[in-house]
Design an enzyme around this catalytic site. Structure first.
Site, PDB file in Angstrom:
ATOM      1  N   CYS A   1      35.955  41.591  40.856  1.00 25.19           N
ATOM      2  CA  CYS A   1      35.756  42.194  39.543  1.00 25.19           C
ATOM      3  C   CYS A   1      35.013  43.517  39.613  1.00 25.19           C
ATOM      4  O   CYS A   1      34.294  43.785  40.578  1.00 25.19           O
ATOM      5  CB  CYS A   1      35.039  41.215  38.616  1.00 25.19           C
ATOM      6  SG  CYS A   1      33.490  40.630  39.251  1.00 25.19           S
TER       7      CYS A   1
ATOM      8  N   CYS B   1      30.444  41.308  40.832  1.00 23.58           N
ATOM      9  CA  CYS B   1      31.127  42.519  40.373  1.00 23.58           C
ATOM     10  C   CYS B   1      30.538  43.782  40.997  1.00 23.58           C
ATOM     11  O   CYS B   1      29.316  43.895  41.144  1.00 23.58           O
ATOM     12  CB  CYS B   1      31.057  42.614  38.850  1.00 23.58           C
ATOM     13  SG  CYS B   1      31.874  41.214  38.059  1.00 23.58           S
TER      14      CYS B   1
END
Ligand code: N1C
Length: 227
Positions: free
Chosen positions: A137, A56
């Site tokens: 993400c 992420c």
């Protein structure tokens, strides 16, 4: 030979992977097949054997900026491209195919990228890019080319596969870095970038910044950005 060498040199970096198993699932996708009839789906077992882990806020996508993006990410640990993963790093720049009735892997005489769409190399990048985009993400970056008229080209893997798989339940924003290499042809108001915004799920914020190449390839800071 190449396989053994790779295993010897690199397997320790990927100690959680079973390299023999990954190699045989890779071969199963194309060995003995018509080299113009290997679908994306043929690589499903390979992706399952060497899955991408979400990273992420560090994931970097690109289109028509291959050189500059790697120039840039090489100098900074904070961004991860598909070529920094096990499958991406091993297969980047390679050509491979099989032939019907043969159990061999060929590295010459294989169809080129545009000779037929279901060729083993193109189908691999399509499948791997889809899987990489599936785990995107947080805040995601995409480096696009500001020296061409259509930085978000509908036929690119970025437009035709990756953007379509970005998911707002996992992704907060898409941050386009429009890199100008030689001459500035486009800016963030470019029509194709409007199409990109339209393609994104509603929950994904969109940002765009224009950057000249000097800045992206000669970063002053180890991480962070000069844009
Ligand atoms: O078609 P593109 O770019 O938009 O594909 C780039 C996009 C990136 O975000 C990557 O995640 O798709 C992924 N990707 C690769 O990681 C990759 N490595 C090497 C797609 N293609 C990749 N290649 C080769 O680059 C591939 O064999 C093909 O020849 C080009 C596609 O690049 P592009 O058109 O600039």
């Amino acid at each position: 030979m190449r396989r053994r060498l790779y295993q010897k040199q690199n397997c320790h970096l990927f100690f959680r992977y079973d390299c023999e198993k990954i190699w045989s699932t890779f071969e199963q996708a194309y060995v003995g097949q018509d080299p113009c009839n290997v679908s994306m789906g043929a690589y499903d077992p390979l992706i399952a054997a060497a899955p991408f882990r979400p990273a992420c806020n560090r994931m970097m996508f690109w289109s028509k900026t291959k050189e500059v993006v790697h120039d840039f990410t090489e100098k900074r640990d904070c961004f991860l491209t598909l070529e920094d993963t096990l499958l991406g790093s091993v297969l980047d720049g390679l050509t491979w195919c099989g032939k019907q009735g043969s159990s061999e892997t060929f590295t010459a005489g294989c169809p080129g990228w545009t000779d037929c769409s279901n060729n083993p190399v193109r189908s691999f990048w399509n499948r791997a890019s889809a899987a990489f985009a599936d785990v995107a993400c947080g805040d995601v970056t995409a480096m696009l080319n500001g020296s061409i008229t259509t930085p978000f080209s509908p036929t690119s893997i970025f437009a035709s596969i990756e953007v379509k798989r970005f998911n707002s339940t996992m992704m907060r924003s898409l941050n386009v870095v429009l890199v100008t290499q030689e001459s500035t042809v486009t800016n963030c108001t470019n029509a194709s970038l409007k199409d990109l915004q339209k393609e994104l799920d509603e929950g994904i914020k969109y940002n765009c910044k224009e950057v000249i190449q000097e800045c992206s390839s000669n970063p002053e800071k180890p991480c962070g950005a000069c844009w």
